[in-house]
Scaffold this motif. Structure first.
Motif, PDB file in Angstrom:
ATOM      1  N   ALA A 291       0.835  -1.212   0.000  1.00 56.58           N
ATOM      2  CA  ALA A 291       0.000   0.000   0.000  1.00 56.58           C
ATOM      3  C   ALA A 291       0.866   1.258   0.000  1.00 56.58           C
ATOM      4  N   LEU A 292       1.930   1.244   0.783  1.00 53.10           N
ATOM      5  CA  LEU A 292       2.823   2.402   0.843  1.00 53.10           C
ATOM      6  C   LEU A 292       3.464   2.666  -0.513  1.00 53.10           C
ATOM      7  N   VAL A 293       3.945   1.607  -1.169  1.00 51.92           N
ATOM      8  CA  VAL A 293       4.570   1.770  -2.491  1.00 51.92           C
ATOM      9  C   VAL A 293       3.567   2.334  -3.485  1.00 51.92           C
ATOM     10  N   MET A 294       2.357   1.801  -3.472  1.00 49.23           N
ATOM     11  CA  MET A 294       1.335   2.285  -4.413  1.00 49.23           C
ATOM     12  C   MET A 294       0.992   3.746  -4.155  1.00 49.23           C
ATOM     13  N   MET A 295       0.873   4.118  -2.900  1.00 46.61           N
ATOM     14  CA  MET A 295       0.565   5.522  -2.570  1.00 46.61           C
ATOM     15  C   MET A 295       1.648   6.454  -3.094  1.00 46.61           C
ATOM     16  N   LEU A 296       2.896   6.027  -2.984  1.00 45.62           N
ATOM     17  CA  LEU A 296       3.997   6.874  -3.438  1.00 45.62           C
ATOM     18  C   LEU A 296       4.087   6.904  -4.961  1.00 45.62           C
ATOM     19  N   VAL A 297       3.941   5.732  -5.591  1.00 49.54           N
ATOM     20  CA  VAL A 297       4.033   5.650  -7.049  1.00 49.54           C
ATOM     21  C   VAL A 297       2.897   6.419  -7.716  1.00 49.54           C
ATOM     22  N   LYS A 298       1.690   6.247  -7.214  1.00 53.01           N
ATOM     23  CA  LYS A 298       0.524   6.918  -7.791  1.00 53.01           C
ATOM     24  C   LYS A 298       0.329   8.339  -7.268  1.00 53.01           C
ATOM     25  N   LYS A 299       1.256   8.768  -6.415  1.00 51.68           N
ATOM     26  CA  LYS A 299       1.221  10.123  -5.840  1.00 51.68           C
ATOM     27  C   LYS A 299      -0.099  10.394  -5.111  1.00 51.68           C
ATOM     28  N   GLU A 300      -0.556   9.351  -4.381  1.00 53.32           N
ATOM     29  CA  GLU A 300      -1.785   9.470  -3.595  1.00 53.32           C
ATOM     30  C   GLU A 300      -1.502   9.668  -2.113  1.00 53.32           C
ATOM     31  N   TRP A 301      -0.231   9.831  -1.774  1.00 57.21           N
ATOM     32  CA  TRP A 301       0.141   9.872  -0.359  1.00 57.21           C
ATOM     33  C   TRP A 301      -0.453  11.069   0.365  1.00 57.21           C
ATOM     34  N   ARG A 302      -0.724  12.172  -0.366  1.00 57.07           N
ATOM     35  CA  ARG A 302      -1.276  13.356   0.301  1.00 57.07           C
ATOM     36  C   ARG A 302      -2.663  13.105   0.878  1.00 57.07           C
ATOM     37  N   THR A 303      -3.377  12.139   0.306  1.00 59.81           N
ATOM     38  CA  THR A 303      -4.726  11.817   0.796  1.00 59.81           C
ATOM     39  C   THR A 303      -4.698  10.689   1.830  1.00 59.81           C
ATOM     40  N   GLN A 304      -3.504  10.212   2.154  1.00 59.28           N
ATOM     41  CA  GLN A 304      -3.370   9.065   3.063  1.00 59.28           C
ATOM     42  C   GLN A 304      -2.483   9.411   4.252  1.00 59.28           C
ATOM     43  N   LYS A 305      -2.636  10.622   4.756  1.00 60.55           N
ATOM     44  CA  LYS A 305      -1.749  11.075   5.830  1.00 60.55           C
ATOM     45  C   LYS A 305      -1.865  10.257   7.120  1.00 60.55           C
ATOM     46  N   PRO A 306      -3.059   9.819   7.541  1.00 61.95           N
ATOM     47  CA  PRO A 306      -3.109   8.960   8.741  1.00 61.95           C
ATOM     48  C   PRO A 306      -2.262   7.700   8.599  1.00 61.95           C
ATOM     49  N   PHE A 307      -2.293   7.111   7.398  1.00 59.88           N
ATOM     50  CA  PHE A 307      -1.489   5.917   7.143  1.00 59.88           C
ATOM     51  C   PHE A 307      -0.007   6.237   7.267  1.00 59.88           C
ATOM     52  N   LEU A 308       0.428   7.320   6.664  1.00 58.02           N
ATOM     53  CA  LEU A 308       1.839   7.686   6.681  1.00 58.02           C
ATOM     54  C   LEU A 308       2.312   8.027   8.092  1.00 58.02           C
ATOM     55  N   TRP A 309       1.465   8.724   8.852  1.00 59.86           N
ATOM     56  CA  TRP A 309       1.832   9.067  10.226  1.00 59.86           C
ATOM     57  C   TRP A 309       1.992   7.818  11.092  1.00 59.86           C
ATOM     58  N   LEU A 310       1.044   6.893  10.952  1.00 58.87           N
ATOM     59  CA  LEU A 310       1.114   5.661  11.742  1.00 58.87           C
ATOM     60  C   LEU A 310       2.311   4.798  11.332  1.00 58.87           C
ATOM     61  N   MET A 311       2.599   4.769  10.024  1.00 59.66           N
ATOM     62  CA  MET A 311       3.756   4.008   9.550  1.00 59.66           C
ATOM     63  C   MET A 311       5.051   4.589  10.119  1.00 59.66           C
ATOM     64  N   ALA A 312       5.183   5.908  10.064  1.00 55.12           N
ATOM     65  CA  ALA A 312       6.386   6.563  10.590  1.00 55.12           C
ATOM     66  C   ALA A 312       6.519   6.326  12.093  1.00 55.12           C
ATOM     67  N   LEU A 313       5.405   6.427  12.819  1.00 54.29           N
ATOM     68  CA  LEU A 313       5.434   6.200  14.263  1.00 54.29           C
ATOM     69  C   LEU A 313       5.844   4.773  14.575  1.00 54.29           C
ATOM     70  N   ASN A 314       5.281   3.813  13.857  1.00 53.19           N
ATOM     71  CA  ASN A 314       5.565   2.415  14.153  1.00 53.19           C
ATOM     72  C   ASN A 314       7.025   2.068  13.904  1.00 53.19           C
ATOM     73  N   PHE A 315       7.574   2.562  12.798  1.00 46.59           N
ATOM     74  CA  PHE A 315       8.973   2.266  12.508  1.00 46.59           C
ATOM     75  C   PHE A 315       9.904   2.982  13.496  1.00 46.59           C
ATOM     76  N   SER A 316       9.522   4.180  13.896  1.00 50.50           N
ATOM     77  CA  SER A 316      10.349   4.918  14.864  1.00 50.50           C
ATOM     78  C   SER A 316      10.376   4.205  16.217  1.00 50.50           C
ATOM     79  N   LEU A 317       9.302   3.504  16.556  1.00 54.07           N
ATOM     80  CA  LEU A 317       9.281   2.737  17.802  1.00 54.07           C
ATOM     81  C   LEU A 317      10.286   1.590  17.759  1.00 54.07           C
ATOM     82  N   SER A 318      10.446   0.977  16.585  1.00 60.85           N
ATOM     83  CA  SER A 318      11.453  -0.073  16.431  1.00 60.85           C
ATOM     84  C   SER A 318      12.862   0.504  16.525  1.00 60.85           C
ATOM     85  N   ILE A 319      13.044   1.688  15.965  1.00 58.56           N
ATOM     86  CA  ILE A 319      14.348   2.352  16.057  1.00 58.56           C
ATOM     87  C   ILE A 319      14.667   2.646  17.520  1.00 58.56           C
TER      88      ILE A 319
END
Length: 567
Positions: A291-319
């Motif tokens: 889903a992340l790849v498709m959002m970036l490739v299709k340039k739909e990420w601006r409409t999917q900000k909750p997804f991007l925020w949660l993804m960034a938060l989750n990966f930062s927790l692993s870091i």
């Protein structure tokens, strides 16, 4: 809502509840014959509850000890307070049934909380209710540390209540949730990190909206106060009992390299931690990454900000988790004792519910595209339900060959041992080799050994005299005991960190070197060994009798330590 839609929704809800009941049914049907987690469960917490209830010190004042463990120096305040609900279950029901009810309670409220959070704050499309419903089921069926109760699986419910209050929704349910959750969850193993996250949301609102939401702040403070009351023993021990250094003060400092921490980051993100596994590896991760790849490739990420925020938060927790063990922190940890004794890496307890929030958003993203993408979303949802069902403890632990609850505790066999010794159990001390001390503790024996999160550092040094030569033979065991030491066990270098030598084991200890004089001076009289000790005489140990009950997992070799006065 039409009548047809109403009936479909009710039908789906019945199916969802049925799946949860089917998942937990083996625990009720099999009872003591069910197979459940041993690590940080049968080997510790489940026994602690019984020992605590039988000690006479369940309601004791702070600073008291539990007489049955570690020769009576195990602090009462190292265990759950009398306000923690899971202990009440063990007071009312036999151990297998108490465990089963705890699992059912946790999973039902995990389902309710995830469904409410997804429905009201993550998935706004009413036509995607089925995704909300069955993602909530999948989340509710994930493995979790059993004694953590709702520490991780209750987070969506608490967050839903907090967000309701933040939006100004006035309902007694919000405050009731924040009041009751602390009685069935852990502050230090989950909710302190959620409270920190919610506090960050409050601070974000101040900066973004230039306003103070005092009602929202009061809800955070309110739940924090309830937790402090429920966990008053832990707080007292951590901050106010400074008479003597405890075992946590001697924890070794980690020394991970940057590269090691990077590897640990990706390991945590893809596999998870043993106490809060989201089971995201096989389905959820591929789905959300696609889903992340498709959002970036299709340039739909601006409409999917909750997804991007949660993804960034989750990966930062692993870091954060991985780099907490980076050696560069050590100079700071040496100066600030709480950074050494308290595990701040545990922000990863937030990850399971975030993973399932991401999963729901990804499924809705694909389903909204229709056609094959909708089918992929449906297949992904079904596959994840299959994954969590395959993770059922009865399937996992039976397949692994671990003993059932009754086989593990071996009540009949240890009753025979007690009768053979023929003295009141409080009048002598025992220790175990090749099996967990929790087994003898569950059966009423008073032990020199045990698994305790915090105890006097002086006892750690005293017990070490018994096993010093064995630790010298094994750098791994030496680091394990000296650098951590919550498991105060009779270690053997030949056995290593293995405490599950069942009756089918062919293992012998050929060259054991114990300081049995130190053992005897501490009051030790008997050793329960799961394997034969070939050089027992050299250790001044006499084999009294071998016990082998067909319903037990262990064959117990009962050794008695020689009389000091006879030397």
């Amino acid at each position: 809502m039409g009548m047809k839609t109403w009936f479909i929704d009710r039908k789906l809800e019945i199916i969802a509840i049925a799946l949860i009941l089917i998942f937990t049914a083996p625990l009720f049907i099999l009872g003591g014959n069910s197979h459940i987690r041993i690590h940080d469960n049968l080997d510790s917490n489940m026994t602690w509850y019984k020992v605590l209830l039988n000690s006479g010190n369940y309601l004791a004042k702070t600073g008291s000890n539990i007489p049955q463990m570690l020769d009576g120096v195990a602090p009462r305040d190292s265990f759950d307070s009398q306000f923690v609900g899971i202990v009440w279950l063990y007071a009312i029901f036999p151990t297998p049934l108490a465990f089963a009810f705890s699992q059912l309670i946790t999973r039902i409220f995990a389902f309710i909380g995830m469904r409410l959070w997804l429905r009201d704050y993550i998935i706004k499309d009413p036509s995607k209710k089925y995704i909300t419903l069955f993602v909530a089921v999948a989340f509710a069926l994930t493995p979790f540390w059993p004694s953590g109760m709702l520490s991780t699986l209750g987070m969506p419910l608490a967050l839903w209540a907090f967000l309701n209050i933040r939006k100004g929704k006035k309902s007694i349910w919000n405050w009731l949730i924040l009041t009751l959750l602390p009685f069935y969850s852990s502050l230090i193993l989950g909710f302190c990190f959620l409270l920190f996250l919610v506090a960050c949301i409050w601070i974000y609102d101040i900066v973004k909206k230039r306003g103070w939401n005092w009602r929202f702040f009061s809800s955070i403070a309110y739940m924090s106060i309830i937790y402090c009351i429920v966990n008053y023993r832990f707080i007292s021990q951590m901050f106010f009992q400074t008479n003597e250094p405890d075992s946590r003060s001697a924890f070794s400092l980690p020394n991970n390299s940057v590269l090691g921490s990077v590897r640990l980051t990706f390991k945590n993100f893809t596999i998870g931690h043993t106490h809060d596994q989201p089971l995201a590896t096989y389905v959820i991760l591929p789905v959300i990454l696609l889903a992340l790849v498709m959002m970036l490739v299709k340039k739909e990420w601006r409409t999917q900000k909750p997804f991007l925020w949660l993804m960034a938060l989750n990966f930062s927790l692993s870091i954060w988790y991985a780099f907490w063990w980076w050696g560069a922190w050590n100079p700071i940890k040496e100066q600030i004792s709480i950074m050494r004794s308290f595990n701040f890496s545990r922000f990863h307890f937030l990850q399971p519910f975030i993973f399932y929030g991401l999963f729901a958003l990804a499924l809705v993203y694909f389903a909204s595209k229709g056609g094959w993408w909708k089918r992929i979303a449906m297949i992904g949802l079904v596959l994840q339900l299959c994954v969590v069902f395959a993770g059922n403890s009865e399937i996992v632990y039976r397949a692994a060959g671990t003993p059932s609850i009754d086989q593990f505790y071996a009540k009949k066999e240890f009753r025979e041992i007690k009768n053979y010794i023929g003295k009141p159990q409080k009048d002598y001390r025992v220790a175990s080799i090749g099996i967990h001390p929790s087994i003898s503790q569950e059966n009423g024996f008073y032990t020199l050994d045990g698994y305790v999160n915090s105890y006097p550092l002086s006892y750690k040094a005293k017990f070490r005299e018994i096993i010093a030569k064995e630790l010298d033979k094994s750098p791994t065991l030496k680091d394990y005991y000296d650098g951590w030491g919550n498991r105060v066990y009779i270690f053997s270098a030949e056995l290593g960190k293995n405490y599950l030598f069942d009756k089918n084991s062919k293992k012998h200890i050929k060259n054991l070197e114990l300081n049995t004089r130190a053992f005897k001076e501490m009051g030790g009289e008997y050793i329960f060994s799961a394997v034969p000790i070939d050089n027992a005489r050299e250790n001044d140990l006499h084999l009294e009798k071998t016990f082998d009950d067909k319903e037990a997992a262990w064959k117990i070799y009962l050794y008695k330590v020689g009389d000091l006065n006879a030397r």
